[in-house]
Design an enzyme around this catalytic site. Structure first.
Site, short mmCIF file in Angstrom:
data_model
loop_
_atom_site.label_atom_id
_atom_site.label_comp_id
_atom_site.label_asym_id
_atom_site.label_seq_id
_atom_site.Cartn_x
_atom_site.Cartn_y
_atom_site.Cartn_z
N ARG A 245 37.10 8.17 2.01
CA ARG A 245 36.48 8.15 3.45
C ARG A 245 36.13 6.58 3.62
NH1 ARG A 245 32.93 10.73 0.11
NH2 ARG A 245 30.77 9.99 -0.28
N HIS B 277 30.39 23.57 29.12
CA HIS B 277 30.63 24.72 29.53
C HIS B 277 30.49 25.86 28.53
CE1 HIS B 277 32.96 23.17 33.21
NE2 HIS B 277 33.10 22.29 32.35
N GLU C 47 29.21 14.12 4.18
CA GLU C 47 29.63 13.57 3.00
C GLU C 47 28.59 12.50 2.39
OE1 GLU C 47 33.89 13.35 1.86
OE2 GLU C 47 34.35 13.61 3.90
N SER D 253 47.53 10.04 2.18
CA SER D 253 46.23 10.52 1.15
C SER D 253 46.00 9.32 0.34
CB SER D 253 47.24 11.49 0.32
OG SER D 253 46.38 11.96 -0.77
N SER E 234 44.14 9.62 -2.53
CA SER E 234 44.50 9.95 -3.92
C SER E 234 45.86 10.18 -4.13
CB SER E 234 43.83 11.21 -4.47
OG SER E 234 44.39 12.21 -3.56
N THR F 131 46.57 15.52 -2.57
CA THR F 131 46.12 16.21 -1.68
C THR F 131 47.09 17.27 -1.51
OG1 THR F 131 44.40 14.87 -1.18
CG2 THR F 131 44.89 16.84 0.39
N LYS G 261 38.50 21.58 -5.52
CA LYS G 261 39.90 21.12 -5.72
C LYS G 261 40.38 21.77 -7.19
CE LYS G 261 40.28 17.20 -2.22
NZ LYS G 261 40.56 15.85 -2.23
N GLY H 215 39.02 12.14 4.96
CA GLY H 215 38.90 10.73 5.02
C GLY H 215 40.22 10.20 5.40
N SER H 216 41.48 10.75 4.79
CA SER H 216 42.46 10.17 5.10
C SER H 216 43.61 10.51 6.46
CB SER H 216 43.61 10.68 3.98
OG SER H 216 43.32 10.08 2.58
C1 F6R Z 1 36.18 12.01 -0.06
C2 F6R Z 1 36.85 12.29 1.36
C3 F6R Z 1 37.75 13.57 1.44
C4 F6R Z 1 39.08 13.41 1.11
C5 F6R Z 1 40.14 14.66 1.28
C6 F6R Z 1 41.57 14.27 0.96
O1 F6R Z 1 35.65 10.72 0.09
O2 F6R Z 1 36.55 11.76 2.34
O3 F6R Z 1 37.43 14.04 2.76
O4 F6R Z 1 39.82 12.26 2.08
O5 F6R Z 1 39.66 15.17 0.45
O6 F6R Z 1 41.68 13.71 -0.23
P1 F6R Z 1 42.86 12.22 -0.02
O7 F6R Z 1 42.06 11.29 1.01
O8 F6R Z 1 42.79 11.77 -1.49
O9 F6R Z 1 44.14 12.81 0.42
#
Ligand code: F6R
Length: 369
Positions: free
Chosen positions: A170, A270, A254, A118, A120, A123, A363, A76-77
């Site tokens: 996301r 193709h 998701e 990111s 959070s 990541t 994770k 999502g980032s």
């Molecule tokens: C969760 C989501 C995941 C996170 C991914 C990376 O809603 O969409 O795809 O985006 O795990 O984590 P972040 O975004 O925190 O770097």
């Protein structure tokens, strides 16, 4: 085969057995949506405006990076970087590359801007890219809510675009897209789209009213969700809509907790086209073609023809169109539509769109190692 009533924006063929009588009202969605994912999707126009303000308040200098822009992020980032590149289209004046990995492309130099995205800030793939960019002497910018990424950036004097907390990563798609667009402009990879983004926010508000939960049950987003319910969706994009097809796939994964796949035209013609022959023998697959007014005329022709060739093997096929004048309006329009469809699908399936427990578990398991 029948054409659903809300077909102004799409071509559609759907088998009547795919429909579901559940009303997709706010109340019905709230019964499954424990963390208010629907509200975050409906707030997309506000997120666009707030993102502009946040980038501006991060007070970044103009950095001319002749080697272009790399956006490093995951899930999502990362999608914001891909959508920004699509929105810039032919107006990108330098390479814009999205890396979803532990490393940067080998051509990264001190003349490259690396935007580490990111939500959070924790990541591990993105943290590794941040460190690699530092070791290479590349220019860095960070967009995050905090975590280790913000800590390191602050210690290193790297500019941080601060994001509001409390979302699923996301759901911050508008923030990530605007951050990538604005950083692209600052480093000379594209024109400044600030006023277009502001106008796009108002355009998106109209679409929220047209496709949101207060819209009639035969509105486009609800019709699509009903048509896809009970099937494995396969989403195809072309040109500008390729990263949007990927967004649809990941949002259906998701939010609706379903397998969903994507491909792009003309490549699909193709290979994947042949695979559809076997589809009915293994499951109920549906096809969604994301159309845009500016697609290459031959690709447009291919899209129409491909939909016709796939239809006999699919439970349903749909061809929604982007809406709007500017590329940013058009990109955001189909992102909004896909996000709503994924939430409606979750409601039809009776699943909570918010939690992504298996990603959290993965994770946590990796953090032990
Ligand atoms: C969760 C989501 C995941 C996170 C991914 C990376 O809603 O969409 O795809 O985006 O795990 O984590 P972040 O975004 O925190 O770097």
């Amino acid at each position: 085969m029948s054409t659903p009533p809300a077909a102004q924006d799409m071509q559609a063929t759907a088998d009547a057995s795919t429909t579901d009588a559940t009303a997709l009202t706010r109340e019905a969605i709230a019964r499954v949506d424990s963390s208010g994912q629907l509200d975050d999707v409906l707030a997309l126009p506000d997120h666009l405006r707030d993102a502009l303000w946040r980038v501006e308040s991060a007070i970044m200098q103009d950095w001319d990076t002749s080697a272009g822009l790399v956006v490093a992020g995951m899930g999502g980032s990362a999608i914001g970087g891909a959508l920004a590149r699509a929105a810039l289209g032919d107006h990108a004046s330098r390479p814009i590359f999205v890396t979803r990995a532990y490393g940067l492309p080998p051509w990264t130099t001190p003349d490259t801007m690396v935007l580490c995205a990111s939500y959070s800030g924790d990541t591990e793939e993105t943290l590794a890219c941040y460190e690699s960019a530092g070791a290479l002497g590349a220019r860095r910018t960070v967009v995050t809510t905090g975590g280790r990424l913000a800590e390191m950036a602050r210690a290193d004097g790297v500019p941080v675009i601060p994001l509001p907390g409390g979302f699923q990563p996301r759901a911050a798609v508008a923030y990530m897209t605007v951050a990538a667009l604005e950083v692209a402009a600052l480093c000379g990879a594209g024109p400044r789209l600030t006023s277009e983004i502001d106008v796009a926010a108002s355009h998106t508000e109209q679409l929220v009213a047209e496709w949101g939960p207060d819209a009639p049950e035969d509105s486009l987003a609800k019709t699509l969700a009903r048509g896809l319910h009970g099937t494995i969706p396969v989403v195809a994009g072309a040109g500008l809509t390729v990263p949007i097809a990927y967004r649809w796939k990941t949002q259906i994964n998701e939010n609706a907790k379903l397998p969903c796949f994507m491909h792009e035209l003309p490549e699909l013609d193709h290979n994947e086209l042949v695979g559809w022959e076997g589809a009915p023998t293994v499951g109920r697959f549906s096809a969604v073609f994301l159309d845009d007014s500016d697609i290459h005329p031959r690709v447009k022709e291919r899209m129409e023809l491909t939909e016709r060739l796939i239809a006999p093997h699919a439970a349903a096929t749909f061809r929604p169109q982007t809406r709007g004048q500017t590329t940013i309006e058009r990109v955001i329009s189909l992102v909004l539509l896909g996000d709503l469809v994924s939430i409606y699908l979750a409601a039809l399936r009776g699943v909570d769109p918010g939690p992504v427990r298996v990603i959290d578990e993965l994770k946590a398991a990796l953090a032990q190692g």
